[in-house]
Design an enzyme around this catalytic site. Structure first.
Site, short mmCIF file in Angstrom:
data_model
loop_
_atom_site.label_atom_id
_atom_site.label_comp_id
_atom_site.label_asym_id
_atom_site.label_seq_id
_atom_site.Cartn_x
_atom_site.Cartn_y
_atom_site.Cartn_z
N LYS A 10 35.62 24.46 33.31
CA LYS A 10 36.55 25.59 33.46
C LYS A 10 37.97 25.14 33.76
O LYS A 10 38.93 25.86 33.46
CB LYS A 10 36.07 26.56 34.53
CG LYS A 10 35.98 25.97 35.94
CD LYS A 10 35.44 27.00 36.92
CE LYS A 10 35.36 26.47 38.33
NZ LYS A 10 34.19 25.54 38.49
N ASN A 65 36.50 30.43 31.92
CA ASN A 65 35.07 30.20 32.15
C ASN A 65 34.23 30.35 30.87
O ASN A 65 33.01 30.47 30.95
CB ASN A 65 34.51 31.16 33.20
CG ASN A 65 34.60 30.63 34.62
OD1 ASN A 65 33.62 30.62 35.36
ND2 ASN A 65 35.76 30.12 35.00
N THR A 105 32.83 35.12 36.96
CA THR A 105 33.30 33.74 36.80
C THR A 105 33.00 32.88 38.02
O THR A 105 32.81 33.38 39.12
CB THR A 105 34.82 33.69 36.54
OG1 THR A 105 35.48 34.20 37.70
CG2 THR A 105 35.21 34.48 35.32
N CYS A 106 33.04 31.57 37.80
CA CYS A 106 32.91 30.58 38.87
C CYS A 106 34.24 30.42 39.59
O CYS A 106 34.71 29.30 39.79
CB CYS A 106 32.52 29.23 38.28
SG CYS A 106 30.83 29.15 37.71
N ASP A 107 34.87 31.52 39.93
CA ASP A 107 36.15 31.43 40.63
C ASP A 107 36.05 32.32 41.84
O ASP A 107 35.74 33.51 41.73
CB ASP A 107 37.29 31.89 39.71
CG ASP A 107 38.65 31.48 40.25
OD1 ASP A 107 38.93 31.79 41.44
OD2 ASP A 107 39.42 30.85 39.51
#
Lengths: 376, 376
Positions: B47, A366, A323-325
């Site tokens: 997101k 996401n 994920t973009c986390d």
């Protein structure tokens, strides 16, 4: 890893990350608990993995169930267990949820304070209640906070109130901490429980049950004691503190019942370096903290990860999710040794992931689907 | 809190915890970003909250979209935005997902290493790529790890490879850290971006775009600078580093676009004390870390919580969620002041919860449903 899981993955080739859980292992685990503590009733902690197939198997084997909510109670009933095999073990319940559980036939409730006793007395008259006490959790890999339970000194007042309000003051519960590697961890808490039994007897109220909670570990990378060793140590501690007047006892295994029954199949999405000066490899998988591996939080649980190239030389890697986390990093403080030859597209197997994975998955952060699960 | 949300809750009285999100606030936020940085294109970070109504509104307002997966790309297309308004901003992508995005019309991709460039060159020929660089995130409340981006010194090699493989080496991106309270945080990263532009020009490759990421805050308990202040500071930094040859620019607000548009309605399930010696009150809500409030992890984000009794005297409370999980505690290290008169059954409003809540919810841990959401 079992042959059945290996064959399932080879035959089905499921797309995307997924958990495969082998019911034969769950059956073996249930049998091991039942043998190790033959006079203790097993209440499976449903929250660890509430897959209907798991609940159905355990219901058939004769297990009881520790539940956290009306939703879990309904799932257990749907699996074929009767309501007298259900404990509503959450100390935090809405009054209307207690009423609903009572309506469904549940008569066993956890409490840790007077206001909770009052709710139960109002809407679940005559039910059995047990009071959870705080326990320090030393030796556990996933230590508990003070969230559940009251100081042992407060428990008699809570139980006496239950008795006064027409409930059945049934006993005491505690939890020694999840993934508890010390077989003697139950000793101190059983000592506290025995004191409460004596104190209540002086008040003319006979308690009869000790709920010894969960905490039984699954083998991740480090060895853990066998279930029989826990059984022996717990029996010794029970005899030490209760003499020959042993109480009824309950255990609530969750991780210990299903953890080693499951394997997550995942894929290497990317392998990269951050700079020419820093040789650390970053290995990104298609599963991370938000889709089943939440217990890597603070790197608490270190799963065994198998790759198709494990005979090759290894190098320390940071492992992260897709994920973009930025918090979606699994192992960084203590990098993980993976083969130098590991390549983008390789499948990896994350073992001992049968507990606390599918239900910890987000609904779709996401835009990635929740963790798929196959119970075989 | 807006009148529309207040009226919705009063009229509908939804059962159980839920998020209510007011689209008027999202519209105002979009307008503020568009005004504060008139020459910058806004790519909403999907997101943060991918509710179809939010995507549809932003598509109508002319927003572009930063996406993390094929799932998010499909959601944006379904909301009515064309593919040329979509950035596939995740640096970690399966090759088959890149191919699928390309098939759907997406032509803008993030990278931070050579292997990712190679994947894009193979299945998304001719696309624009921007290289994400590491940035230290000082001043952010939700600091980023090194998960995304490469050292600035490595970026020219990554972009040159893209150029050599027939891709359009389009620019540079960075992220200054989420909930960034320092309006000058962009300055240093823009300096790095400008250096990469110069270096690439020397190699005969003209970059044209700087993606300045997100980081724009939402007001929780502390005041935060206005969007216009960020706009001014960013414009000053752009001029300082790029002179009068300003690049195209992109921002990717997520939290700043939807955070203050949402309010979570929750209920007090239990209030208790752990012992007679410890006056700390434990307040248990029907929502916690596993059903929407994951950003309370390490007590990073401190939400404003409103109760019906806020005029009464207050006392420090530990706040916890309803699950049988000991980590489901929201505020304990720094207890939260709540009214002494707060009672079991009271409704509380958790403000500024429009971002990173619904999608952080688990699928149903402990048998509690995922966070419900109403977009009005």
């Amino acid at each position: 890893m079992t042959d059945r899981i290996r064959e399932f993955l080879a035959a089905r080739r499921p797309e995307g990350p997924c958990l495969v859980l082998d019911l034969d292992v769950v059956r073996d685990n249930y049998t091991a608990f039942a043998r190790a503590l033959p006079d203790t009733r097993v209440f499976y902690a449903v929250k660890a993995n509430p897959a209907p197939e798991v609940l159905k198997l355990l219901a058939e084997l004769g297990s009881c169930f520790d539940t956290a909510s009306v939703g879990e109670i309904e799932a257990v009933l749907a699996a074929g267990a009767s309501a007298d095999r259900i404990s509503y073990g959450n100390t935090i319940k809405k009054e209307r949820d207690i009423a609903r559980a009572y309506e469904l036939g549940v008569r066993l409730f956890a409490v840790d304070c007077e206001p909770e006793v009052e709710k139960i007395a109002r809407v679940a008259p005559g039910s059995k209640v047990f009071c959870r006490i705080l326990c320090d959790g030393a030796g556990a890999e996933w230590p508990l906070s003070k969230k559940f339970g009251c100081a042992p000194a407060m428990a008699p007042r809570v139980l006496e109130l239950a008795h006064r309000l027409g409930l059945h003051a049934y006993g005491v519960s505690f939890h020694v901490g999840s993934q508890q590697n010390n077989v003697d961890a139950w000793d101190q808490a059983l000592g506290s429980a025995a004191s409460i039994f004596r104190e209540m007897a002086e008040r003319g109220i006979a308690l009869s049950m000790v709920n010894m909670g969960g905490g039984f570990p699954t083998k991740y990378l480090k060895r853990v004691p066998k279930v029989q060793s826990y059984g022996n140590a717990i029996f010794r501690a029970l005899s030490k503190h209760f003499g020959n007047r042993l109480p009824e006892t309950i255990i609530e295994p969750g991780r210990g019942m299903v953890g080693n029954a499951g394997v997550i199949k995942a894929e290497v999405v990317l392998i990269s370096q951050k700079s020419d000066d820093d040789p650390t490899r970053w290995v990104y998988l298609d599963i991370g903290k938000f889709h089943g591996l939440a217990e890597t939080m603070d790197e608490a649980i270190r799963y065994p990860i198998k790759t198709p190239r494990d005979r090759d030389a290894k190098t320390p890697c940071v492992i992260a999710g897709p994920t973009c986390d930025s918090v979606d990093v699994l192992y960084e403080k203590a990098p993980y040794e993976l083969p130098i030859s590991l390549a983008i597209g390789d499948e990896v197997l994350i073992e001992a992931t049968g507990a606390y994975t599918t239900m910890y998955s987000t609904v779709g952060f996401n835009g990635f689907a929740p963790l798929a699960s196959y119970v075989i």
